[in-house]
Enzyme design. Structure first.
Site, PDB file in Angstrom:
ATOM      1  N   PHE A  75       0.663  -1.176   0.015  1.00  0.00           N
ATOM      2  CA  PHE A  75       0.077   0.063   0.031  1.00  0.00           C
ATOM      3  C   PHE A  75       1.012   1.166  -0.167  1.00  0.00           C
ATOM      4  O   PHE A  75       1.738   1.409   0.831  1.00  0.00           O
ATOM      5  CB  PHE A  75      -0.897  -0.119   1.365  1.00  0.00           C
ATOM      6  CG  PHE A  75      -1.800   1.352   1.404  1.00  0.00           C
ATOM      7  CD1 PHE A  75      -3.356   1.195   1.295  1.00  0.00           C
ATOM      8  CD2 PHE A  75      -1.301   2.389   1.682  1.00  0.00           C
ATOM      9  CE1 PHE A  75      -3.861   2.364   1.284  1.00  0.00           C
ATOM     10  CE2 PHE A  75      -1.906   3.490   1.760  1.00  0.00           C
ATOM     11  CZ  PHE A  75      -3.408   3.542   1.748  1.00  0.00           C
ATOM     12  N   GLU A  76       0.822   2.157  -1.044  1.00  0.00           N
ATOM     13  CA  GLU A  76       1.509   3.475  -1.009  1.00  0.00           C
ATOM     14  C   GLU A  76       0.592   4.441  -1.814  1.00  0.00           C
ATOM     15  O   GLU A  76      -0.009   4.021  -2.836  1.00  0.00           O
ATOM     16  CB  GLU A  76       2.851   3.392  -1.813  1.00  0.00           C
ATOM     17  CG  GLU A  76       4.098   2.689  -1.065  1.00  0.00           C
ATOM     18  CD  GLU A  76       5.342   2.538  -1.998  1.00  0.00           C
ATOM     19  OE1 GLU A  76       5.093   2.709  -3.198  1.00  0.00           O
ATOM     20  OE2 GLU A  76       6.264   2.445  -1.542  1.00  0.00           O
ATOM     21  N   ILE A  77       0.488   5.453  -0.871  1.00  0.00           N
ATOM     22  CA  ILE A  77      -0.243   6.450  -1.666  1.00  0.00           C
ATOM     23  C   ILE A  77       1.116   7.793  -1.934  1.00  0.00           C
ATOM     24  O   ILE A  77       1.687   8.184  -0.579  1.00  0.00           O
ATOM     25  CB  ILE A  77      -1.249   7.419  -0.993  1.00  0.00           C
ATOM     26  CG1 ILE A  77      -2.446   6.061  -1.151  1.00  0.00           C
ATOM     27  CG2 ILE A  77      -1.791   8.548  -1.906  1.00  0.00           C
ATOM     28  CD1 ILE A  77      -3.750   6.495  -0.572  1.00  0.00           C
ATOM     29  N   HIS A 135      12.268   2.309  -0.213  1.00  0.00           N
ATOM     30  CA  HIS A 135      11.487   3.371  -0.094  1.00  0.00           C
ATOM     31  C   HIS A 135      11.330   4.235   1.199  1.00  0.00           C
ATOM     32  O   HIS A 135      11.281   5.310   1.128  1.00  0.00           O
ATOM     33  CB  HIS A 135       9.980   3.072  -0.610  1.00  0.00           C
ATOM     34  CG  HIS A 135       9.790   3.009  -1.938  1.00  0.00           C
ATOM     35  ND1 HIS A 135       8.495   2.752  -2.820  1.00  0.00           N
ATOM     36  CD2 HIS A 135      10.605   2.923  -3.018  1.00  0.00           C
ATOM     37  CE1 HIS A 135       8.850   2.572  -3.915  1.00  0.00           C
ATOM     38  NE2 HIS A 135       9.837   2.828  -4.194  1.00  0.00           N
TER      39      HIS A 135
END
Ligand SMILES: Nc1nc2c(ncn2[C@@H]2O[C@H](COP(=O)(O)OP(=O)(O)OP(=O)(O)O)[C@@H](O)[C@H]2O)c(=O)[nH]1
Ligand SMILES: *[C@@H]1O[C@H](CO)[C@@H](O)[C@H](O)[C@H]1NC(C)=O
Ligand SMILES: *[C@@H]1O[C@H](CO)[C@@H](O)[C@H](O)[C@H]1NC(C)=O
Ligand SMILES: *[C@@H]1O[C@H](CO)[C@@H](O)[C@H](O)[C@H]1NC(C)=O
Ligand SMILES: [Mg+2]
Length: 384
Positions: free
Chosen positions: A282-284, A319
């Site tokens: 999950f990444e925004i 990241h």
């Protein structure tokens, strides 16, 4: 209050509103759509002419029924890396995202694969949404193990990890995936037109309605990275990563943000890594951060060490370390209000967020304060 003062305040308010709608909520028009250029039969929707799939005008009219007309989309897209064999899990994830959020917005989807997506895959995905869907292939050199990697050393690394019983220890494709997600997805031609993305994977769960636009939230609050689950990494997958990071910091102190989140990564001022990271399935996040000078230099340095293949460096710690060091800590956001599961962990909102989101998860079943969660360390960044 004098009449002049009231008039002054009204004028300031109107100018402020105008600014809000012209600058902050700046209207964004997505990619020109091949389907608009005359695919009246909708053939490309099913058989896929490389990228576009949808009739944008019908999609816009539908979206405008439920969307305030002054507020349009942010410069953003979903990103979904998967294989043809992931079809059922992919459909499940996309359907939930559409129902819980995107049917009210119409953000495009970009699906990527190192092989061409099959016609059947495209056909089954295409019925899930009125939003544009772009199917892309990953350039071979951005996916496969580079020629300069010493295959003997890489094999030794895989065998060593297999003997340690580590998940995906022997897998080269898994390593390709981690390297691609670390250094290349944001360079794909289908993602060039976009700044923000929401990463989605097969077989995940979105438990709650998302009743606002997280992309606009990111933009308006100057955020670069958003997550829902934070946990500790398996150290055996990254034995030399932190020394490599320290070497980079020594060579490039200029990229370290003065207000960084090193305290989230390290309990001793950077000497050792506490293995905390954001779970990147999950990444925004803001692709311009990955495209920027600091992250580009950082990724190239990591790449030069070969750790994506000699070890099994994951895109999650890569990241996370970059976001924590090169951005301000307040540019990283915990989306507490988004209910999400990727086996075997889930984040379930609580209180009003849970009720307003019509969440289908048990609010008492949330990873936030579990033993291996790093949310406490994240929270601590903002206390005192
Ligand atoms: N095209 C393509 N996509 C892949 C490949 N390997 C993994 N992916 C995708 O990359 C993402 C991460 O891979 P996963 O297999 O889910 O890895 P993970 O999340 O660490 O582990 P599990 O979900 O527990 O298996 C998913 O979206 C996968 O569909 C591959 O070889 N080719
Ligand atoms: C696909 O695109 C090419 C060039 O854009 C065009 O010539 C061709 O007719 C298209 N095919 C379909 C099936 O739409
Ligand atoms: C969206 O963002 C990308 C990346 O920053 C940029 O190149 C593009 O011009 C932006 N598009 C619009 C319409 O602002
Ligand atoms: C969560 O657990 C607490 C303590 O056991 C309990 O009082 C509460 O009702 C539970 N909440 C829900 C929604 O089940
Ligand atoms: Mg997964």
């Amino acid at each position: 209050m004098s009449p002049r003062r009231i008039i002054f305040l009204v004028v300031v308010f109107v100018i402020g509103l105008h600014y809000l709608f012209t600058v902050v909520f700046k209207a964004y028009t997505p990619l020109p759509n091949l389907a608009d250029l005359g695919d009246h039969l909708g053939l490309s929707k099913i058989y896929g002419n490389s990228t576009s799939t949808q009739d944008k005008s019908s999609h816009l009219s539908r979206v405008s029924d439920t969307t305030p007309s002054l507020i349009s989309r942010a410069n953003a897209t979903f990103v979904f890396l998967c294989r043809n064999s992931d079809i059922n899990g992919a459909i499940s994830s996309i359907q939930q995202m559409e129902d819980r959020f995107n049917k009210r917005h119409g953000y495009p989807w970009v699906l990527l694969n190192e092989e061409p997506f099959t016609d059947e895959f495209k056909k089954r995905v295409s019925v899930l949404t009125e939003a544009p869907i772009h199917f892309g292939q990953i350039p071979a050199e951005q996916w496969h193990q580079p020629k300069w990697i010493d295959e003997g050393k890489a094999t030794d690394g895989r065998l060593r990890m297999m003997s340690q019983g580590i998940i995906y220890a022997g897998s080269v494709p898994y390593r390709n995936m981690c390297r691609f997600n670390s250094g290349f997805f944001f360079k794909h031609e289908l993602l060039q037109p976009f700044r923000y993305y929401w990463r989605v994977e097969p077989d995940v769960k979105f438990f709650c309605d998302v009743n606002y636009d997280p992309f606009k939230f990111m933009q308006m609050n100057d955020k670069i990275y958003g997550f829902t689950i934070s946990l500790v990494e398996w150290e055996a997958t990254i034995p030399t990563l932190w020394n490599t990071v320290k070497e980079f910091i020594t060579n490039h102190p200029e990229y370290i943000s003065p207000d960084n989140a090193m305290r989230y990564l390290s309990d001793n001022g950077g000497e050792t890594y506490n293995l905390c990271h954001f779970w990147s399935n999950f990444e925004i996040s803001d692709m311009d951060f990955w495209r920027g000078e600091a992250y580009q230099k950082f990724f190239n340095f990591l790449e030069s060490k070969g750790g994506f293949y000699y070890e099994r460096w994951g895109d999650a710690p890569v990241h996370s370390i970059a976001a924590a060091l090169f951005a301000r800590k307040d540019q990283i956001h915990f989306f507490r209000d988004i209910g999400y599961r990727h086996d075997p962990f889930q984040h379930c909102p609580n209180g009003n967020d849970w009720a307003n989101g019509r969440c289908s998860c048990d609010p008492n079943d949330s990873f936030d304060y579990a033993q291996n969660s790093c949310i406490r360390k994240f929270d601590a960044l903002f206390s005192n």
